[in-house]
Design a protein around this motif. Structure first.
Motif, PDB file in Angstrom:
ATOM      1  N   VAL A  69       0.861  -1.175   0.000  1.00  0.00           N
ATOM      2  CA  VAL A  69       0.000   0.000   0.000  1.00  0.00           C
ATOM      3  C   VAL A  69       0.901   1.229   0.000  1.00  0.00           C
ATOM      4  O   VAL A  69       1.670   1.444   0.937  1.00  0.00           O
ATOM      5  CB  VAL A  69      -0.929   0.008   1.226  1.00  0.00           C
ATOM      6  CG1 VAL A  69      -1.783   1.276   1.229  1.00  0.00           C
ATOM      7  CG2 VAL A  69      -1.802  -1.226   1.241  1.00  0.00           C
ATOM      8  N   ASP A  70       0.832   1.996  -1.061  1.00  0.00           N
ATOM      9  CA  ASP A  70       1.696   3.165  -1.201  1.00  0.00           C
ATOM     10  C   ASP A  70       1.169   4.299  -0.334  1.00  0.00           C
ATOM     11  O   ASP A  70       0.135   4.897  -0.626  1.00  0.00           O
ATOM     12  CB  ASP A  70       1.752   3.589  -2.672  1.00  0.00           C
ATOM     13  CG  ASP A  70       2.686   4.778  -2.891  1.00  0.00           C
ATOM     14  OD1 ASP A  70       3.453   5.085  -1.957  1.00  0.00           O
ATOM     15  OD2 ASP A  70       2.638   5.384  -3.968  1.00  0.00           O
ATOM     16  N   LYS A  71       1.876   4.614   0.745  1.00  0.00           N
ATOM     17  CA  LYS A  71       1.531   5.735   1.603  1.00  0.00           C
ATOM     18  C   LYS A  71       2.463   6.923   1.396  1.00  0.00           C
ATOM     19  O   LYS A  71       2.112   8.046   1.729  1.00  0.00           O
ATOM     20  CB  LYS A  71       1.571   5.300   3.077  1.00  0.00           C
ATOM     21  CG  LYS A  71       0.511   4.274   3.456  1.00  0.00           C
ATOM     22  CD  LYS A  71       0.548   3.988   4.946  1.00  0.00           C
ATOM     23  CE  LYS A  71      -0.555   2.999   5.326  1.00  0.00           C
ATOM     24  NZ  LYS A  71      -0.562   2.712   6.788  1.00  0.00           N
ATOM     25  N   PHE A  72       3.651   6.648   0.870  1.00  0.00           N
ATOM     26  CA  PHE A  72       4.634   7.716   0.700  1.00  0.00           C
ATOM     27  C   PHE A  72       4.162   8.737  -0.326  1.00  0.00           C
ATOM     28  O   PHE A  72       4.195   9.952  -0.075  1.00  0.00           O
ATOM     29  CB  PHE A  72       5.974   7.116   0.282  1.00  0.00           C
ATOM     30  CG  PHE A  72       7.090   8.113   0.177  1.00  0.00           C
ATOM     31  CD1 PHE A  72       7.809   8.500   1.293  1.00  0.00           C
ATOM     32  CD2 PHE A  72       7.426   8.685  -1.042  1.00  0.00           C
ATOM     33  CE1 PHE A  72       8.831   9.431   1.202  1.00  0.00           C
ATOM     34  CE2 PHE A  72       8.438   9.610  -1.161  1.00  0.00           C
ATOM     35  CZ  PHE A  72       9.142   9.984  -0.018  1.00  0.00           C
ATOM     36  N   GLY A  73       3.731   8.263  -1.495  1.00  0.00           N
ATOM     37  CA  GLY A  73       3.311   9.170  -2.562  1.00  0.00           C
ATOM     38  C   GLY A  73       2.161  10.078  -2.167  1.00  0.00           C
ATOM     39  O   GLY A  73       2.248  11.311  -2.304  1.00  0.00           O
ATOM     40  N   PRO A  74       1.041   9.524  -1.662  1.00  0.00           N
ATOM     41  CA  PRO A  74      -0.081  10.398  -1.272  1.00  0.00           C
ATOM     42  C   PRO A  74       0.272  11.388  -0.172  1.00  0.00           C
ATOM     43  O   PRO A  74      -0.189  12.538  -0.195  1.00  0.00           O
ATOM     44  CB  PRO A  74      -1.145   9.400  -0.799  1.00  0.00           C
ATOM     45  CG  PRO A  74      -0.820   8.131  -1.517  1.00  0.00           C
ATOM     46  CD  PRO A  74       0.675   8.096  -1.611  1.00  0.00           C
ATOM     47  N   ARG A  75       1.106  10.979   0.792  1.00  0.00           N
ATOM     48  CA  ARG A  75       1.458  11.897   1.872  1.00  0.00           C
ATOM     49  C   ARG A  75       2.363  13.022   1.377  1.00  0.00           C
ATOM     50  O   ARG A  75       2.242  14.166   1.826  1.00  0.00           O
ATOM     51  CB  ARG A  75       2.130  11.129   3.001  1.00  0.00           C
ATOM     52  CG  ARG A  75       1.160  10.214   3.759  1.00  0.00           C
ATOM     53  CD  ARG A  75       1.825   9.464   4.878  1.00  0.00           C
ATOM     54  NE  ARG A  75       0.857   8.629   5.589  1.00  0.00           N
ATOM     55  CZ  ARG A  75       1.170   7.834   6.606  1.00  0.00           C
ATOM     56  NH1 ARG A  75       2.427   7.766   7.032  1.00  0.00           N
ATOM     57  NH2 ARG A  75       0.239   7.112   7.203  1.00  0.00           N
ATOM     58  N   VAL A  76       3.275  12.709   0.456  1.00  0.00           N
ATOM     59  CA  VAL A  76       4.116  13.758  -0.124  1.00  0.00           C
ATOM     60  C   VAL A  76       3.263  14.737  -0.928  1.00  0.00           C
ATOM     61  O   VAL A  76       3.434  15.960  -0.838  1.00  0.00           O
ATOM     62  CB  VAL A  76       5.213  13.138  -1.004  1.00  0.00           C
ATOM     63  CG1 VAL A  76       5.922  14.216  -1.826  1.00  0.00           C
ATOM     64  CG2 VAL A  76       6.243  12.404  -0.150  1.00  0.00           C
TER      65      VAL A  76
END
Length: 266
Positions: A69-76
């Protein structure tokens, strides 16, 4: 005392490689964070080659079962949105309290607003913030571009429009520039170097060369670049040429200089 002379092309490349070793940790973090932002999660840092590599898969089924689950991209993206929510504004300090100084102050602020709108400084701010989040530091290169600005005149023979020129701002990540290694801050650094990869035809036209530079940037591509580029329809990395731009600050003993190196020539 030996007279001053600008650095040779091999000296510029050597200084860049020296700074590359000095900034190994920062550039490692940059490529890892940029890979996460691009959606590549199963990666590791190859210490022997100093590049980002993807984990090997024994078969396709193993690759498909590694679900993340990609959390890095949305948070950036959310953080960038909050940092760029407010428009760019400037407050020029007046040189005095008289009416002429106040009118000059308002005029300078209007000129800055106009320049920011015409050259999309808001996009440059967004890209600079993104590069800072990736590598912890970023820069904005300020160069004079004779091809910018409104048309000042038209050559009566060739019909070519001659612009007035203008200032060009280019956001740079930590992998694209370096200061003199060991410098405490920007003001203390005696030089800085910028390294970019451009199409050979563009390099020839930009620097008005009478020869077509050889594409030599493929060797500098990390495995992350190779993986992303291999997914393009043509399946091959683009043919690019490295351009080293060396900027030396004037001092009491040196006049300063700007050196551009292409294919080992300046």
């Amino acid at each position: 005392m030996k007279p001053w002379e600008p650095p040779k092309p091999e000296d510029v490349v050597h200084l860049w490689n020296k700074a590359d070793t000095y900034l190994l940790k920062e550039r490692r973090d940059y490529w890892l964070n940029a890979s996460y932002y691009a959606g590549l999660q199963w990666i590791w840092w190859d210490i022997s080659r100093n590049i980002v590599s993807e984990l090997d898969y024994t078969n396709d089924n193993e690759q498909y079962t590694r679900i993340t689950v990609d959390k890095f991209g949305p948070r950036v993206t959310n953080l960038i949105s909050r940092l760029t929510r407010s428009p760019l504004v400037w407050e020029v300090e007046p040189s005095g309290v008289d009416d002429a100084s106040l009118r000059r102050q308002r005029l300078q602020e209007q000129l800055l607003l106009s320049e920011a709108y015409e050259n999309n400084w808001s996009d440059i701010r967004e890209e600079s913030l993104l590069q800072t989040l990736f590598g912890g530091a970023a820069a904005v290169s300020v160069d004079w571009d004779p091809n910018l600005g409104p048309v000042a005149a038209v050559d009566p023979v060739t019909g070519i429009s001659i612009p007035t020129g203008g200032v060009k701002l280019t956001p740079l990540g930590i992998s694209e520039f370096c200061l003199e290694p060991g410098s405490v801050n920007v003001e203390e650094a005696r030089y800085w170097i910028r390294c970019v990869a451009l199409p050979p035809e563009q390099v020839k036209e930009q620097y008005r060369l009478d020869w077509l530079p050889a594409p030599d940037a493929e060797a500098a591509l990390s495995s992350r670049h190779r993986t992303l580029l291999s997914r393009r329809p043509q399946g091959q990395p683009p043919r690019l040429t490295l351009v080293y731009c060396y900027y030396e600050r004037p001092t009491d003993n040196t006049p300063g200089c700007v050196v551009h190196v292409v294919n080992g020539k300046k």
